[in-house]
Design an enzyme around this catalytic site. Sequence first.
Site, PDB file in Angstrom:
ATOM      1  N   GLY A   1    -143.607 -85.095 -54.089  1.00 19.16           N
ATOM      2  CA  GLY A   1    -144.932 -85.444 -53.723  1.00 19.16           C
ATOM      3  C   GLY A   1    -145.301 -85.395 -52.407  1.00 19.16           C
ATOM      4  O   GLY A   1    -144.504 -85.721 -51.455  1.00 19.16           O
TER       5      GLY A   1
ATOM      6  N   ILE B   1    -148.535 -89.871 -48.381  1.00 20.39           N
ATOM      7  CA  ILE B   1    -147.443 -90.384 -47.939  1.00 20.39           C
ATOM      8  C   ILE B   1    -146.233 -89.617 -47.710  1.00 20.39           C
ATOM      9  O   ILE B   1    -145.308 -89.631 -46.761  1.00 20.39           O
ATOM     10  CB  ILE B   1    -146.937 -91.373 -48.972  1.00 20.39           C
ATOM     11  CG1 ILE B   1    -148.231 -92.454 -49.233  1.00 20.39           C
ATOM     12  CG2 ILE B   1    -145.735 -92.159 -48.604  1.00 20.39           C
ATOM     13  CD1 ILE B   1    -148.474 -93.267 -47.868  1.00 20.39           C
TER      14      ILE B   1
ATOM     15  N   VAL C   1    -144.724-102.606 -51.998  1.00 24.66           N
ATOM     16  CA  VAL C   1    -145.431-103.492 -51.660  1.00 24.66           C
ATOM     17  C   VAL C   1    -145.654-103.886 -50.166  1.00 24.66           C
ATOM     18  O   VAL C   1    -144.695-103.924 -49.511  1.00 24.66           O
ATOM     19  CB  VAL C   1    -144.920-104.973 -52.207  1.00 24.66           C
ATOM     20  CG1 VAL C   1    -145.672-106.002 -52.101  1.00 24.66           C
ATOM     21  CG2 VAL C   1    -144.474-104.816 -53.830  1.00 24.66           C
TER      22      VAL C   1
ATOM     23  N   GLY D   1    -156.235 -92.181 -46.106  1.00 23.22           N
ATOM     24  CA  GLY D   1    -155.116 -91.970 -46.929  1.00 23.22           C
ATOM     25  C   GLY D   1    -154.494 -93.269 -47.064  1.00 23.22           C
ATOM     26  O   GLY D   1    -153.249 -93.326 -47.439  1.00 23.22           O
TER      27      GLY D   1
ATOM     28  N   ASP E   1    -154.047-102.349 -58.294  1.00 25.56           N
ATOM     29  CA  ASP E   1    -152.839-102.136 -57.497  1.00 25.56           C
ATOM     30  C   ASP E   1    -152.257-103.564 -57.014  1.00 25.56           C
ATOM     31  O   ASP E   1    -151.019-103.721 -56.880  1.00 25.56           O
ATOM     32  CB  ASP E   1    -153.643-101.375 -56.212  1.00 25.56           C
ATOM     33  CG  ASP E   1    -152.307-101.191 -55.075  1.00 25.56           C
ATOM     34  OD1 ASP E   1    -151.742-100.366 -55.447  1.00 25.56           O
ATOM     35  OD2 ASP E   1    -152.438-101.822 -54.340  1.00 25.56           O
TER      36      ASP E   1
ATOM     37  N   LYS F   1    -148.407-105.027 -57.498  1.00 24.82           N
ATOM     38  CA  LYS F   1    -147.448-105.376 -56.488  1.00 24.82           C
ATOM     39  C   LYS F   1    -146.959-106.919 -56.806  1.00 24.82           C
ATOM     40  O   LYS F   1    -145.884-107.284 -56.416  1.00 24.82           O
ATOM     41  CB  LYS F   1    -148.241-105.320 -55.097  1.00 24.82           C
ATOM     42  CG  LYS F   1    -148.469-104.139 -54.789  1.00 24.82           C
ATOM     43  CD  LYS F   1    -149.325-103.871 -53.645  1.00 24.82           C
ATOM     44  CE  LYS F   1    -149.628-102.481 -52.907  1.00 24.82           C
ATOM     45  NZ  LYS F   1    -150.715-102.297 -52.323  1.00 24.82           N
TER      46      LYS F   1
HETATM   47  N1  LIG Z   1    -151.346 -94.489 -49.467  1.00 24.48           N
HETATM   48  C1  LIG Z   1    -150.816 -95.500 -48.904  1.00 24.48           C
HETATM   49  O1  LIG Z   1    -151.081 -96.180 -48.091  1.00 24.48           O
HETATM   50  C2  LIG Z   1    -149.672 -96.178 -50.060  1.00 24.48           C
HETATM   51  C3  LIG Z   1    -149.201 -95.394 -51.195  1.00 24.48           C
HETATM   52  N2  LIG Z   1    -148.322 -95.710 -51.833  1.00 24.48           N
HETATM   53  C4  LIG Z   1    -147.709 -95.186 -52.927  1.00 24.48           C
HETATM   54  O2  LIG Z   1    -147.448 -94.037 -52.429  1.00 24.48           O
HETATM   55  C5  LIG Z   1    -147.454 -92.899 -53.659  1.00 24.48           C
HETATM   56  C6  LIG Z   1    -148.168 -91.612 -52.989  1.00 24.48           C
HETATM   57  O3  LIG Z   1    -149.392 -91.838 -52.612  1.00 24.48           O
HETATM   58  P1  LIG Z   1    -150.284 -91.089 -51.697  1.00 24.48           P
HETATM   59  O4  LIG Z   1    -149.439 -90.207 -50.908  1.00 24.48           O
HETATM   60  O5  LIG Z   1    -151.368 -91.824 -51.047  1.00 24.48           O
HETATM   61  O6  LIG Z   1    -150.976 -90.140 -52.938  1.00 24.48           O
HETATM   62  P2  LIG Z   1    -151.722 -88.658 -52.704  1.00 24.48           P
HETATM   63  O7  LIG Z   1    -152.519 -88.504 -54.010  1.00 24.48           O
HETATM   64  O8  LIG Z   1    -152.079 -88.517 -51.261  1.00 24.48           O
HETATM   65  O9  LIG Z   1    -150.229 -87.651 -53.077  1.00 24.48           O
HETATM   66  C7  LIG Z   1    -149.839 -87.544 -54.216  1.00 24.48           C
HETATM   67  C8  LIG Z   1    -148.926 -86.386 -54.220  1.00 24.48           C
HETATM   68  O10 LIG Z   1    -148.054 -86.283 -55.311  1.00 24.48           O
HETATM   69  C9  LIG Z   1    -148.047 -84.992 -55.907  1.00 24.48           C
HETATM   70  N3  LIG Z   1    -147.737 -84.930 -57.162  1.00 24.48           N
HETATM   71  C10 LIG Z   1    -148.663 -85.042 -58.450  1.00 24.48           C
HETATM   72  N4  LIG Z   1    -147.803 -84.972 -59.402  1.00 24.48           N
HETATM   73  C11 LIG Z   1    -146.643 -84.178 -59.122  1.00 24.48           C
HETATM   74  C12 LIG Z   1    -145.302 -83.830 -59.938  1.00 24.48           C
HETATM   75  N5  LIG Z   1    -145.397 -83.740 -60.958  1.00 24.48           N
HETATM   76  N6  LIG Z   1    -144.538 -83.431 -59.068  1.00 24.48           N
HETATM   77  C13 LIG Z   1    -144.517 -83.256 -57.641  1.00 24.48           C
HETATM   78  N7  LIG Z   1    -145.449 -83.857 -56.982  1.00 24.48           N
HETATM   79  C14 LIG Z   1    -146.708 -84.280 -57.888  1.00 24.48           C
HETATM   80  C15 LIG Z   1    -149.544 -84.485 -55.499  1.00 24.48           C
HETATM   81  O11 LIG Z   1    -149.550 -83.034 -55.581  1.00 24.48           O
HETATM   82  P3  LIG Z   1    -150.666 -82.106 -54.989  1.00 24.48           P
HETATM   83  O12 LIG Z   1    -150.671 -82.327 -53.565  1.00 24.48           O
HETATM   84  O13 LIG Z   1    -150.404 -80.854 -55.296  1.00 24.48           O
HETATM   85  O14 LIG Z   1    -152.062 -82.764 -55.587  1.00 24.48           O
HETATM   86  C16 LIG Z   1    -149.645 -84.966 -54.166  1.00 24.48           C
HETATM   87  O15 LIG Z   1    -148.870 -84.222 -53.301  1.00 24.48           O
HETATM   88  C17 LIG Z   1    -148.262 -93.586 -54.682  1.00 24.48           C
HETATM   89  O16 LIG Z   1    -147.285 -93.768 -55.683  1.00 24.48           O
HETATM   90  C18 LIG Z   1    -148.920 -94.740 -53.885  1.00 24.48           C
HETATM   91  O17 LIG Z   1    -149.225 -95.737 -55.030  1.00 24.48           O
HETATM   92  C19 LIG Z   1    -147.372 -96.934 -51.506  1.00 24.48           C
HETATM   93  C20 LIG Z   1    -148.051 -97.559 -50.176  1.00 24.48           C
HETATM   94  C21 LIG Z   1    -149.244 -97.016 -49.428  1.00 24.48           C
HETATM   95  N1  LIG Z   2    -153.864 -98.157 -51.899  1.00 23.33           N
HETATM   96  C1  LIG Z   2    -152.773 -98.962 -51.356  1.00 23.33           C
HETATM   97  C2  LIG Z   2    -151.605 -98.496 -50.793  1.00 23.33           C
HETATM   98  C3  LIG Z   2    -150.610 -99.276 -50.393  1.00 23.33           C
HETATM   99  O1  LIG Z   2    -149.900 -99.691 -51.520  1.00 23.33           O
HETATM  100  C4  LIG Z   2    -153.405-100.375 -50.471  1.00 23.33           C
HETATM  101  O2  LIG Z   2    -154.605-100.101 -50.064  1.00 23.33           O
HETATM  102  O3  LIG Z   2    -153.065-101.090 -50.292  1.00 23.33           O
HETATM  103 NA    NA Z   3    -143.500-103.490 -47.592  1.00 15.66          NA
END
Ligand SMILES: NC(=O)C1=CN([C@@H]2O[C@H](COP(=O)(O)OP(=O)(O)OC[C@H]3O[C@@H](n4cnc5c(N)ncnc54)[C@H](OP(=O)(O)O)[C@@H]3O)[C@@H](O)[C@H]2O)C=CC1
Ligand SMILES: N[C@@H](CC=O)C(=O)O
Ligand code: NA
EC number: 1.1.1.3
Length: 336
Positions: A7, A11, A150, A205, A219, A223
């Site tokens: 991914g 993140i 979380v 983001g 969400d 958590k």
């Molecule tokens: N944003 C935040 O502040 C926080 C996020 N999280 C968690 O972190 C995770 C990532 O979040 P975030 O980065 O914001 O999400 P995004 O939507 O920005 O990124 C998700 C990524 O996953 C990729 N993806 C989707 N399906 C697949 C697959 N089958 N194989 C490989 N890659 C795949 C997407 O690909 P593509 O780019 O090609 O679409 C993209 O690059 C989530 O589970 C979220 O809940 C947790 C804490 C904080």
């Molecule tokens: N979308 C979530 C990201 C972290 O888990 C948030 O806003 O807290």
């Molecule tokens: Na934490």
Amino acid sequence: MDIIIIGFGAIGKGVAKVLYEKREYLKENFEEFKVVAITDSSGAAIDENGLDLKKAIDIKEKTGKIINYPEKGREMSSIDVIRNVDADVVVEVTPSNLETGEPAKTHILESFKNKKHVVTANKGPLALCYKELIEEAKKYNVIFRHEASVGGAMPIINLAKETLAGNEILSIRGILNGTTNYILTKMEKEGLDFETILKEAKELGIAETDPTQDIEGLDTAAKIVILANSIMGMNKTIKDVKVKGISRITPEAIFLANKRGYTIKLIGQIKDKYLIVEPMLIPIDSPLNVKGTLNVAMFETDLAKEVVVVGRGAGPIETASAILSDLIHIYQATRK
Ligand SMILES: NC(=O)C1=CN([C@@H]2O[C@H](COP(=O)(O)OP(=O)(O)OC[C@H]3O[C@@H](n4cnc5c(N)ncnc54)[C@H](OP(=O)(O)O)[C@@H]3O)[C@@H](O)[C@H]2O)C=CC1
Ligand SMILES: N[C@@H](CC=O)C(=O)O
Ligand code: NA
């Protein structure tokens, strides 16, 4: 230590950026933390000698696809990368799917089977099948860490399990979603409308891939399930949570609350085995009145009594901070 990033969105790129910026520190204090593969929905970039992380971020930002990484891009699924690329740890950061947990659940279980430790920020599998994941990690003798799942950078899971080890956690109450806190703060301070602020949150983001998860309280529900299972010994799923989000909260409602000495916050709580998420009136001078993307959690414990933590709950670099600390833990635990 060799790492695969599954991914490469907000993140995944945040983790790459932090590993790049901290490369000298990591090498001096531990060893080289080398990213040998990165995947997104287009495919993968693979280099057993370590990918150039600056180049990977640049390619992803310019073309939207990691497969365009020069010479090392491959049409390969994440599962095949997990099975076939040698690495110590998989960092799973695909979108949180709160209905099936996929594709993250399969990525995590496949990593365990292939003797790879896992660090994740993904809430889906943890909120749906925590017990199964823990048992499988144990079965394959690998380490599974999820501090970022979380409260983002705010220390909470490892704090409760390690620093407060031996304490019974009796209740938890807090703000566990950065996006809704950011929206409520901006409504309060600037009177801006919901849609404008949500657009900003997406650009920063901090919002989920599907931001209804933030707004509707799901969400936060995920958590509190993770906290109930991982630090309070319960066996809950997201279906056990009574949830109400913030979509009906208006700047006017916050203004009226302020006039009476209160603010409105989306609060998640676990008390007497009940899990509840709902917008609540909070006194202006309460420790729960934190602003912006900050999260806060108040624990009630048997020995330490009350413990309060505050920290950035969302954001690429902030979340990567928690992921990095889990990676360093794995390095230390496996290189003794
Ligand atoms: N944003 C935040 O502040 C926080 C996020 N999280 C968690 O972190 C995770 C990532 O979040 P975030 O980065 O914001 O999400 P995004 O939507 O920005 O990124 C998700 C990524 O996953 C990729 N993806 C989707 N399906 C697949 C697959 N089958 N194989 C490989 N890659 C795949 C997407 O690909 P593509 O780019 O090609 O679409 C993209 O690059 C989530 O589970 C979220 O809940 C947790 C804490 C904080
Ligand atoms: N979308 C979530 C990201 C972290 O888990 C948030 O806003 O807290
Ligand atoms: Na934490």
